[in-house]
Design a protein around this motif. Structure first.
Motif, mmCIF file in Angstrom:
data_model
loop_
_atom_site.group_PDB
_atom_site.id
_atom_site.type_symbol
_atom_site.label_atom_id
_atom_site.label_comp_id
_atom_site.label_asym_id
_atom_site.label_seq_id
_atom_site.Cartn_x
_atom_site.Cartn_y
_atom_site.Cartn_z
ATOM 1 N N THR A 286 0.823 -1.213 0.000
ATOM 2 C CA THR A 286 0.000 0.000 0.000
ATOM 3 C C THR A 286 0.856 1.262 0.000
ATOM 4 O OG1 THR A 286 -0.095 -0.074 2.425
ATOM 5 C CG2 THR A 286 -1.865 -1.180 1.217
ATOM 6 N N THR A 287 2.077 1.174 -0.452
ATOM 7 C CA THR A 287 3.007 2.310 -0.383
ATOM 8 C C THR A 287 2.494 3.515 -1.158
ATOM 9 O OG1 THR A 287 4.910 0.857 -0.099
ATOM 10 C CG2 THR A 287 5.349 3.061 -0.951
ATOM 11 N N ASP A 303 4.589 -1.100 2.080
ATOM 12 C CA ASP A 303 3.511 -0.588 2.940
ATOM 13 C C ASP A 303 3.939 0.649 3.716
ATOM 14 O OD1 ASP A 303 1.772 -2.664 2.175
ATOM 15 O OD2 ASP A 303 2.545 -3.994 3.728
ATOM 16 N N CYS A 304 4.540 1.607 3.018
ATOM 17 C CA CYS A 304 5.017 2.835 3.660
ATOM 18 C C CYS A 304 4.273 4.058 3.136
ATOM 19 C CB CYS A 304 6.516 3.019 3.420
ATOM 20 S SG CYS A 304 7.542 1.797 4.265
ATOM 21 N N ARG A 305 4.275 5.129 3.942
ATOM 22 C CA ARG A 305 3.801 6.438 3.489
ATOM 23 C C ARG A 305 4.983 7.397 3.559
ATOM 24 N NH1 ARG A 305 0.321 9.020 6.567
ATOM 25 N NH2 ARG A 305 0.323 7.618 8.357
ATOM 26 N N ILE A 306 5.359 7.909 2.397
ATOM 27 C CA ILE A 306 6.539 8.760 2.282
ATOM 28 C C ILE A 306 6.099 10.101 1.708
ATOM 29 C CG2 ILE A 306 8.791 9.020 1.162
ATOM 30 C CD1 ILE A 306 9.002 5.970 1.176
ATOM 31 N N GLU A 320 6.453 -0.741 6.515
ATOM 32 C CA GLU A 320 5.345 -0.261 7.351
ATOM 33 C C GLU A 320 5.757 0.951 8.179
ATOM 34 O OE1 GLU A 320 3.426 -3.456 9.523
ATOM 35 O OE2 GLU A 320 4.111 -4.908 8.024
ATOM 36 N N SER A 321 6.334 1.923 7.507
ATOM 37 C CA SER A 321 6.837 3.114 8.182
ATOM 38 C C SER A 321 6.236 4.370 7.564
ATOM 39 C CB SER A 321 8.365 3.171 8.095
ATOM 40 O OG SER A 321 8.949 2.074 8.769
#
Length: 458
Positions: A286-287, A303-306, A320-321
């Motif tokens: 889900t990045t 699975d990160c939000r950047i 997951e970060s």
């Protein structure tokens, strides 16, 4: 559109995969194989979908458990495609006027192709429309037999075809649009008088011709779409095609890829414009990546939000970060699940984090482990520092307030709190809380024994 239903055939085990996992559930660019044709059908306008399941049905049901508009039909014994459709008919929504039938192992079919096929079917007056392709080497495919009027008269399987029929290059893609009332009438008339002793869905074409009904074909623009997956070689080839589509769409939206063929991005990943992706990068799950980021060579992101303007340098792994604006990570850093880095944080080479929040402007430049910690703003973490978060039974948390300077080779034995604007001397093991504005030092005093080396030599 509730009047269009779909049947997806997904009951077979897929023995040529040589796997303990049912074929349609093999992972393919971020989703199980079956998810691709199901998504294409819904995007094309299908209102409800019946999945014909058999082997490992619980895995298929489990994956689609939260998806509305899906029903299931059990094909306990696999007796052919016609038998599979017979199993599915009772589960179709009664409002369906047109039924789209496709296979769960054809992940390259696009919604655009299915939309075009449905449109042609609904405007042609045909009771059946067959998706076809023209192949230079049609071996193994059912051949499309047409009459002088161009209508489809029959579909003949390879094993049942005559030598003359085997020269036909227009082949069956295994996708059909059928008027629902005709399908309900035709299915009970199928028989298994063929080499495989199976009930072929293709025989509804012959039945329609006998009844004087019109059957049309709809040729796919790109024959690669009809490619099925029967083994792991074909699975890898399908993954290559899907990744090319994903990368092309991202590049057209403003993302730069230095080498698209060496960039591996899953379905569902979102990337902002002017972001640069270097070769060897894998981005999955889900990045979401913002604008103007630089993702270095060989990085792995899951699975990160950047946020915008972030640099992820070569060889780093992020899981997951959450990373906020203008942070810099790596090279060779590892952000484990539960990490959140605020604006302008720097995580350098060989730094590992897990379940931490790190405040704005803080930095850990190299060779550090930070786990189960809350770290304030403008904190410097020296080389070789670790948070000792595990006592052998439980995990404990370290709190470091704003403006703290932590020297090199420091051990913070949790649970412990370091007050704001403090300094932890290099080599210190911190076992009790440090008040604000303090110097903490805990190490044995240095002893110099002059002349000791000369005495050892003598």
């Amino acid at each position: 559109m509730a009047e269009i239903g779909a049947i997806v055939l997904a009951a077979g085990m897929g023995t040529r995969m040589k796997s303990g996992l049912v074929k349609v559930m093999h992972p393919l660019v971020g989703s199980p194989m079956i998810a691709w044709p199901v998504a294409a059908a819904f995007e094309a306008g299908v209102g409800n979908c019946v999945l014909v399941v058999g082997h490992q049905e619980e895995k298929v049901r489990g994956y689609f458990a939260d998806r509305e508009g899906i029903a299931y039909a059990l094909q306990g014994e696999q007796l052919g495609t016609g038998h599979a459709v017979r199993c599915a008919l009772p589960a179709l929504d009664p409002s369906c006027q047109t039924v789209l039938i496709l296979c769960g192992d054809t992940p390259l079919l696009t919604a655009q192709t299915l939309k075009g096929m449905l449109h042609d079917h609904q405007n042609s007056g045909a009771c059946i429309t067959v998706l076809t392709a023209t192949l230079p080497e049609p071996f193994g495919y059912g051949r499309i037999v047409t009459g002088a009027d161009g209508n489809v008269r029959a579909i003949v399987e390879e094993k049942d075809a005559t030598p003359q029929q085997r020269t036909i290059r227009e082949v069956n893609a295994g996708v059909y649009c059928v008027d629902a009332p005709f399908l309900a009438e035709a299915i009970p008339h199928l028989n298994n008088d063929n080499a495989q002793k199976e009930y072929y869905l293709t025989d509804i074409i012959t039945y329609a011709a006998q009844k004087g009904c019109t059957c049309r074909s709809h040729q796919v623009a790109d024959a690669v779409e009809i490619s099925g997956v029967n083994d792991r070689v074909q699975l890898a080839e399908s993954a290559r095609v899907l990744r090319c589509r994903i990368n092309r769409e991202l590049m057209l939206s403003g993302v730069t890829m230095i080498d698209p063929q060496a960039t591996y991005i899953d379905r569902g990943v979102r990337i902002g414009r002017d972001t640069v992706i270097e070769p060897g990068t894998t981005i999955t799950g889900t990045t979401v990546i913002g604008e103007r980021c630089k993702i270095g060579q060989g990085t792995v992101i899951r699975d990160c939000r950047i946020a915008d303007d972030v640099q992820v340098k070569a060889g780093s792994v992020l899981e997951e970060s959450v990373v906020h604006e203008a942070a810099a990570i790596g090279p060779m850093a590892h952000l484990r699940p539960g990490t959140e880095l605020m604006r302008e944080v720097k995580i350098g080479n060989f730094v590992e984090t897990k379940k931490i929040v790190m405040g704005e402007g803080s930095k850990a430049s190299h060779l550090t482990y930070l786990g189960d910690a809350t770290i304030g703003s403008n904190v410097n973490i020296g080389c070789g520092t670790i948070t000792c978060n595990y006592d052998g039974v439980n995990k404990h948390r370290t709190v470091i307030e704003d403006d703290v300077f932590v020297g090199s080779d420091v051990q913070l034995v949790a649970p412990v709190k370091v007050g704001r604007n403090s300094l932890i001397a290099a080599g210190t093991t911190v076992t009790t809380d440090v008040p604000p504005d303090s110097l903490a030092i805990a190490r044995a005093p240095q002893v110099n024994k002059e002349g000791w080396k000369l005495k050892k030599k003598s």
